[in-house]
Motif scaffolding. Sequence first.
Motif, PDB file in Angstrom:
ATOM      1  N   VAL A  84       0.811  -1.211   0.000  1.00 25.11           N
ATOM      2  CA  VAL A  84       0.000   0.000   0.000  1.00 25.11           C
ATOM      3  C   VAL A  84       0.849   1.268   0.000  1.00 25.11           C
ATOM      4  CG1 VAL A  84      -0.250   0.099   2.512  1.00 25.11           C
ATOM      5  CG2 VAL A  84      -1.992   1.135   1.059  1.00 25.11           C
ATOM      6  N   GLN A  85       2.055   1.222   0.575  1.00 26.25           N
ATOM      7  CA  GLN A  85       2.858   2.438   0.646  1.00 26.25           C
ATOM      8  C   GLN A  85       3.198   2.971  -0.743  1.00 26.25           C
ATOM      9  OE1 GLN A  85       6.304   2.216   3.164  1.00 26.25           O
ATOM     10  NE2 GLN A  85       7.096   4.219   2.550  1.00 26.25           N
ATOM     11  N   LYS A  86       3.629   2.086  -1.626  1.00 25.44           N
ATOM     12  CA  LYS A  86       3.947   2.522  -2.985  1.00 25.44           C
ATOM     13  C   LYS A  86       2.696   2.993  -3.709  1.00 25.44           C
ATOM     14  CE  LYS A  86       6.215   1.149  -7.273  1.00 25.44           C
ATOM     15  NZ  LYS A  86       6.973   0.098  -8.001  1.00 25.44           N
ATOM     16  N   ALA A  87       1.604   2.253  -3.541  1.00 23.77           N
ATOM     17  CA  ALA A  87       0.345   2.650  -4.175  1.00 23.77           C
ATOM     18  C   ALA A  87      -0.105   4.018  -3.671  1.00 23.77           C
ATOM     19  CB  ALA A  87      -0.731   1.607  -3.910  1.00 23.77           C
ATOM     20  N   ALA A  88       0.074   4.263  -2.387  1.00 21.49           N
ATOM     21  CA  ALA A  88      -0.357   5.529  -1.790  1.00 21.49           C
ATOM     22  C   ALA A  88       0.427   6.706  -2.352  1.00 21.49           C
ATOM     23  CB  ALA A  88      -0.214   5.467  -0.273  1.00 21.49           C
ATOM     24  N   GLU A  89       1.714   6.523  -2.553  1.00 21.00           N
ATOM     25  CA  GLU A  89       2.533   7.595  -3.117  1.00 21.00           C
ATOM     26  C   GLU A  89       2.026   7.997  -4.496  1.00 21.00           C
ATOM     27  OE1 GLU A  89       6.482   6.067  -3.121  1.00 21.00           O
ATOM     28  OE2 GLU A  89       6.694   6.098  -0.928  1.00 21.00           O
ATOM     29  N   GLU A  90       1.726   7.015  -5.326  1.00 24.86           N
ATOM     30  CA  GLU A  90       1.244   7.286  -6.681  1.00 24.86           C
ATOM     31  C   GLU A  90      -0.190   7.823  -6.655  1.00 24.86           C
ATOM     32  OE1 GLU A  90       1.743   3.498  -8.491  1.00 24.86           O
ATOM     33  OE2 GLU A  90       3.919   3.700  -8.710  1.00 24.86           O
ATOM     34  N   PHE A  91      -0.977   7.315  -5.704  1.00 22.93           N
ATOM     35  CA  PHE A  91      -2.380   7.719  -5.633  1.00 22.93           C
ATOM     36  C   PHE A  91      -2.513   9.160  -5.160  1.00 22.93           C
ATOM     37  CE2 PHE A  91      -6.797   7.313  -3.869  1.00 22.93           C
ATOM     38  CZ  PHE A  91      -7.417   6.960  -5.051  1.00 22.93           C
ATOM     39  N   HIS A  92      -1.615   9.611  -4.305  1.00 24.27           N
ATOM     40  CA  HIS A  92      -1.613  11.019  -3.898  1.00 24.27           C
ATOM     41  C   HIS A  92      -1.466  11.921  -5.123  1.00 24.27           C
ATOM     42  CE1 HIS A  92      -1.883  11.860   0.392  1.00 24.27           C
ATOM     43  NE2 HIS A  92      -1.159  10.794   0.670  1.00 24.27           N
ATOM     44  N   LYS A  93      -0.526  11.596  -6.000  1.00 27.24           N
ATOM     45  CA  LYS A  93      -0.307  12.392  -7.211  1.00 27.24           C
ATOM     46  C   LYS A  93      -1.543  12.353  -8.109  1.00 27.24           C
ATOM     47  CE  LYS A  93       4.634  11.251  -7.131  1.00 27.24           C
ATOM     48  NZ  LYS A  93       5.725  10.517  -7.827  1.00 27.24           N
ATOM     49  N   HIS A  94      -2.121  11.158  -8.216  1.00 27.18           N
ATOM     50  CA  HIS A  94      -3.330  10.968  -9.018  1.00 27.18           C
ATOM     51  C   HIS A  94      -4.455  11.873  -8.516  1.00 27.18           C
ATOM     52  CE1 HIS A  94      -6.013   8.530 -11.586  1.00 27.18           C
ATOM     53  NE2 HIS A  94      -6.863   8.511 -10.573  1.00 27.18           N
ATOM     54  N   CYS A  95      -4.668  11.854  -7.220  1.00 30.49           N
ATOM     55  CA  CYS A  95      -5.763  12.634  -6.635  1.00 30.49           C
ATOM     56  C   CYS A  95      -5.492  14.135  -6.702  1.00 30.49           C
ATOM     57  CB  CYS A  95      -6.000  12.213  -5.191  1.00 30.49           C
ATOM     58  SG  CYS A  95      -6.720  10.561  -5.008  1.00 30.49           S
ATOM     59  N   ALA A  96      -4.227  14.527  -6.553  1.00 29.36           N
ATOM     60  CA  ALA A  96      -3.885  15.945  -6.641  1.00 29.36           C
ATOM     61  C   ALA A  96      -4.223  16.499  -8.023  1.00 29.36           C
ATOM     62  CB  ALA A  96      -2.404  16.148  -6.329  1.00 29.36           C
ATOM     63  N   PHE A  97      -3.929  15.716  -9.054  1.00 26.70           N
ATOM     64  CA  PHE A  97      -4.270  16.142 -10.415  1.00 26.70           C
ATOM     65  C   PHE A  97      -5.781  16.235 -10.588  1.00 26.70           C
ATOM     66  CE2 PHE A  97      -5.500  14.828 -14.749  1.00 26.70           C
ATOM     67  CZ  PHE A  97      -4.986  15.900 -15.467  1.00 26.70           C
ATOM     68  N   LEU A  98      -6.499  15.225 -10.108  1.00 22.18           N
ATOM     69  CA  LEU A  98      -7.957  15.241 -10.245  1.00 22.18           C
ATOM     70  C   LEU A  98      -8.574  16.418  -9.500  1.00 22.18           C
ATOM     71  CD1 LEU A  98      -8.843  11.441  -9.980  1.00 22.18           C
ATOM     72  CD2 LEU A  98      -8.829  12.881 -12.020  1.00 22.18           C
TER      73      LEU A  98
END
Length: 299
Positions: A84-98
């Motif tokens: 989850v840690q790696k997924a969370a790092e990428e998901f933060h960027k994803h959500c920031a863009f959205l």
Amino acid sequence: MATEVTDIHIGIAPIGWRNDDIPEIGKENTYKQILSDAALAGFEGTEVGGCYPTDAKELNKELGLRNTRIIGQWFSGYIIRDGVQKAAEEFHKHCAFLKAVNADIAVYSEQTYSIQGTEKCVYTEKPSFTDEEWTNLAEGLNVLGEIANSYDLKLAFHHHMGTGVQTKEEVDRLMQTTDPAKVHLLYDTGHIFVSDNDATSLLYEHFSRIAHVHFKDVRTDKLTTCKQEHKSFLDSFLHGLFTVPGDGSIDYAPIYDYLIAHQYKGWIVIEAEQDPKIANPLEYALKGKNYMDTLRHYV
């Protein structure tokens, strides 16, 4: 039954123009063309496709020129494979863009062991998860759902052909083991119909968790052929398995009526993986929108 439908927004996915799994298909269609066609057809917004710019300022300018919106975007997650840690790092960027493009939904798909982009038969070779993997996925999704909430977004899990969360039974398990305040469901009519030969039981049982809806129709004659020939997911849609609502075999009137009767609030996104050289994207966008208009008049 006369019902206000102002809480339901009708959008379209860019997958009719460009397919991220097969980049060469529809590569002549730019994101500006997709946005223009969608606006011309009368849709309120689109989901983000792989050809869309990653610069929120650039995208927002083009959206403003067409008076249209971004709905959400697909996120390929590997909680089970990578943690989850790696997924969370990428998901933060994803959500920031959205957040920057004023979207509502972060669409999540668990892609560990997925065969949707391979040549494997999607009807007989789907992956499954162990009990430990299910636990890790549920706990990880709760973490990502909290991240989405912090950006004023909803994480909507996409059950999908060729993945470990495809069938209603698998969706049931996911819903039972995740936090309803953090993990929501993307209800996709086409995927659950192909998987379980039933487009409605998932809707009826898990309506309270549904935060996003995809209307994807299925041609059952094509489905029969695809199964007989052991086609992959990619080959199936190239064979014409999917189409826009009203052009296939799913009866959408009771589905739409149920959403209205139970006061669904959110997006219904028209979606159909098709070869744009065979199924003209604007033509099928108009076909799908016109059909949706008949449903709206029906209620």
